[in-house]
Design a protein around this motif. Sequence first.
Motif, short mmCIF file in Angstrom:
data_model
loop_
_atom_site.label_atom_id
_atom_site.label_comp_id
_atom_site.label_asym_id
_atom_site.label_seq_id
_atom_site.Cartn_x
_atom_site.Cartn_y
_atom_site.Cartn_z
N TRP A 79 -26.93 48.05 -10.64
CA TRP A 79 -28.12 47.60 -9.90
C TRP A 79 -27.94 46.24 -9.25
CZ3 TRP A 79 -31.95 47.94 -7.02
CH2 TRP A 79 -32.82 46.88 -6.85
N GLN A 80 -27.23 45.34 -9.85
CA GLN A 80 -27.14 43.96 -9.38
C GLN A 80 -26.68 43.87 -7.93
OE1 GLN A 80 -27.80 41.30 -11.30
NE2 GLN A 80 -26.85 39.54 -10.34
N VAL A 81 -25.84 44.78 -7.50
CA VAL A 81 -25.28 44.69 -6.15
C VAL A 81 -26.16 45.36 -5.12
CG1 VAL A 81 -22.92 44.60 -6.97
CG2 VAL A 81 -23.95 46.81 -6.50
N ASN A 82 -27.39 45.72 -5.48
CA ASN A 82 -28.28 46.41 -4.55
C ASN A 82 -29.62 45.69 -4.44
OD1 ASN A 82 -26.76 49.04 -3.96
ND2 ASN A 82 -26.67 48.85 -6.18
N PRO A 83 -29.67 44.60 -3.69
CA PRO A 83 -30.91 43.84 -3.58
C PRO A 83 -31.93 44.48 -2.64
CG PRO A 83 -29.23 42.87 -2.20
CD PRO A 83 -28.56 43.99 -2.95
N GLN A 84 -31.61 45.65 -2.06
CA GLN A 84 -32.52 46.26 -1.09
C GLN A 84 -33.83 46.70 -1.73
OE1 GLN A 84 -29.41 47.09 -1.57
NE2 GLN A 84 -28.26 46.98 0.34
N ILE A 85 -33.82 47.02 -3.01
CA ILE A 85 -35.05 47.46 -3.68
C ILE A 85 -35.55 46.34 -4.57
CG2 ILE A 85 -36.00 49.02 -5.41
CD1 ILE A 85 -34.33 51.20 -4.39
N ARG A 86 -36.79 45.97 -4.36
CA ARG A 86 -37.40 44.96 -5.21
C ARG A 86 -38.06 45.63 -6.40
NH1 ARG A 86 -40.39 41.28 -0.52
NH2 ARG A 86 -38.49 40.73 0.62
N ASN A 87 -38.09 44.90 -7.51
CA ASN A 87 -38.67 45.42 -8.74
C ASN A 87 -38.13 46.81 -9.08
OD1 ASN A 87 -40.31 43.13 -8.98
ND2 ASN A 87 -41.88 44.04 -7.68
N PRO A 88 -36.83 46.93 -9.34
CA PRO A 88 -36.25 48.25 -9.57
C PRO A 88 -36.79 48.94 -10.81
CG PRO A 88 -34.72 46.53 -10.20
CD PRO A 88 -35.84 45.85 -9.48
N HIS A 89 -37.36 48.16 -11.75
CA HIS A 89 -37.91 48.79 -12.94
C HIS A 89 -39.30 49.36 -12.69
CE1 HIS A 89 -39.14 44.59 -12.80
NE2 HIS A 89 -40.14 44.86 -13.60
N LEU A 90 -39.82 49.16 -11.48
CA LEU A 90 -41.11 49.74 -11.12
C LEU A 90 -40.89 50.86 -10.12
CD1 LEU A 90 -43.33 46.54 -10.83
CD2 LEU A 90 -43.09 48.10 -12.76
N ILE A 91 -40.50 52.00 -10.61
CA ILE A 91 -40.29 53.20 -9.80
C ILE A 91 -41.41 54.17 -10.17
CG2 ILE A 91 -38.71 55.07 -9.22
CD1 ILE A 91 -37.68 52.34 -8.43
N TYR A 92 -42.06 54.74 -9.15
CA TYR A 92 -43.25 55.54 -9.40
C TYR A 92 -43.06 57.00 -8.98
CZ TYR A 92 -45.38 50.89 -9.60
OH TYR A 92 -45.68 49.59 -9.93
N PRO A 93 -43.83 57.90 -9.60
CA PRO A 93 -43.82 59.28 -9.13
C PRO A 93 -44.16 59.34 -7.64
CG PRO A 93 -44.95 59.13 -11.24
CD PRO A 93 -44.68 57.73 -10.78
N GLY A 94 -43.40 60.11 -6.90
CA GLY A 94 -43.60 60.21 -5.46
C GLY A 94 -42.64 59.35 -4.67
N ASP A 95 -42.03 58.35 -5.30
CA ASP A 95 -41.03 57.54 -4.61
C ASP A 95 -39.79 58.40 -4.33
OD1 ASP A 95 -42.72 55.43 -4.81
OD2 ASP A 95 -41.59 54.35 -6.34
N VAL A 96 -39.14 58.09 -3.21
CA VAL A 96 -37.92 58.81 -2.83
C VAL A 96 -36.79 57.81 -2.65
CG1 VAL A 96 -36.81 60.30 -1.12
CG2 VAL A 96 -39.23 60.62 -1.69
N VAL A 97 -35.67 58.08 -3.29
CA VAL A 97 -34.47 57.27 -3.13
C VAL A 97 -33.52 58.03 -2.22
CG1 VAL A 97 -32.59 56.09 -4.31
CG2 VAL A 97 -34.79 56.39 -5.47
N TYR A 98 -33.01 57.35 -1.17
CA TYR A 98 -32.16 58.06 -0.21
C TYR A 98 -31.08 57.12 0.32
CZ TYR A 98 -34.73 55.56 3.44
OH TYR A 98 -35.28 54.57 4.23
N LEU A 99 -30.06 57.72 0.95
CA LEU A 99 -28.92 56.99 1.48
C LEU A 99 -29.00 57.00 3.01
CD1 LEU A 99 -26.48 55.69 0.03
CD2 LEU A 99 -25.19 57.75 0.54
N TYR A 100 -28.70 55.87 3.67
CA TYR A 100 -28.77 55.83 5.13
C TYR A 100 -27.69 54.90 5.69
CZ TYR A 100 -31.09 51.27 4.70
OH TYR A 100 -31.38 49.96 4.42
#
Length: 369
Positions: A79-100
């Motif tokens: 996780w440390q090398v991915n600052p694109q997502i803030r508050n990574p421990h706050l992931i909610y139902p309905g969120d989508v993680v994707y690659l671009y």
Amino acid sequence: MAEYNDRARYGWLAAYFRVALISGVCVAMLLGSALAQALTWQEGLRGDAPERYTVVRGDTLWGISGRFLQHPWQWPEVWQVNPQIRNPHLIYPGDVVYLYDCNGRPCLGLERGQGTVRLSPEVRRIPTREAIEPIPLEVIRHFLRDHRIVDDPEALDELAYVVAGDDRRIISGAGDRIYARGEIERGPRYGIYRIGERYSDATTGELLGLELEGVGQARVQRAEEDIVVLEVLSATQEVRNNDIILPLESRELVREFVPRAPDGAVDGRILAAPGGVRFIGRLQVVALDRGRRDGLEAGHVLQVEQQGERVNDPRSGEILRLPGNEAGLIMVFRPYEKMSYGLVMRASRTLEVGDRVHNPRHGRGVAQR
């Protein structure tokens, strides 16, 4: 997303970022160099890992990581090398993680789910979303309500204990009055415990701890000299004479468990499955014969290895022991001084008392093999 199907274009860096970005769902940890981690994670990606994943209710961070990683417990390390997502421990139902495509290199995007908004002529309500848990914490909470360890069993002689029930009752329940002897301060709630399993080291015979099983909770009403009157507030079993009275342990759990390999070498055994369970499977609690003095902390992950079979050498006739088999993963959630409680997070086969636990073979730490 077609750009990311061509791994040859990005080489090991694409494979590394794919794992790191999709599995980055926990609090940051101190990391080594990015290059060293990339080489480690190149082989950690599942062959059937999806390009996108939509989080659903009931997911855990461990479970989501398991969709992408061979070793899902390692998600905090990437996780440390991915600052694109803030508050990574706050992931909610309905969120989508994707690659671009991010200027010619793979990056992570997080689409926040919008939830459901219902309108009426008077009130606009936005349902509160609850972040997913890192692991099934309710299993741990339920266990800790009824179990604790006393490191020094001799100290029990100094603890308060039940001497009688009201109206000379031998057993009592919720709403009854009980009498205890010993030092008890008035005010806070107390736990009522019964002496359970005595855990000892199978090799040395050293006493590692005494398990206390919770049978209820009580509140102090008054005290006269060394006799204390208590009201039983709740009881999962009948309260008996000689049951132990103790202040309730702090049961607060850190939501953001950080799974990781122990810093030092750990080599121990499964002592027992509290409750007398013979066959141990996923999401069951086990007692381990290693604790804080052995370097264990909450969040440490241990690999379970079952002893190999004994076979006869077809030429020499001698009896040989085959190498052990990897059988699962256990995460420590409550370490005591000489022993610990852990949760079985993965079981590829039925686990048993006596199975060996040690540092994961895949991961960081001094005891990698």
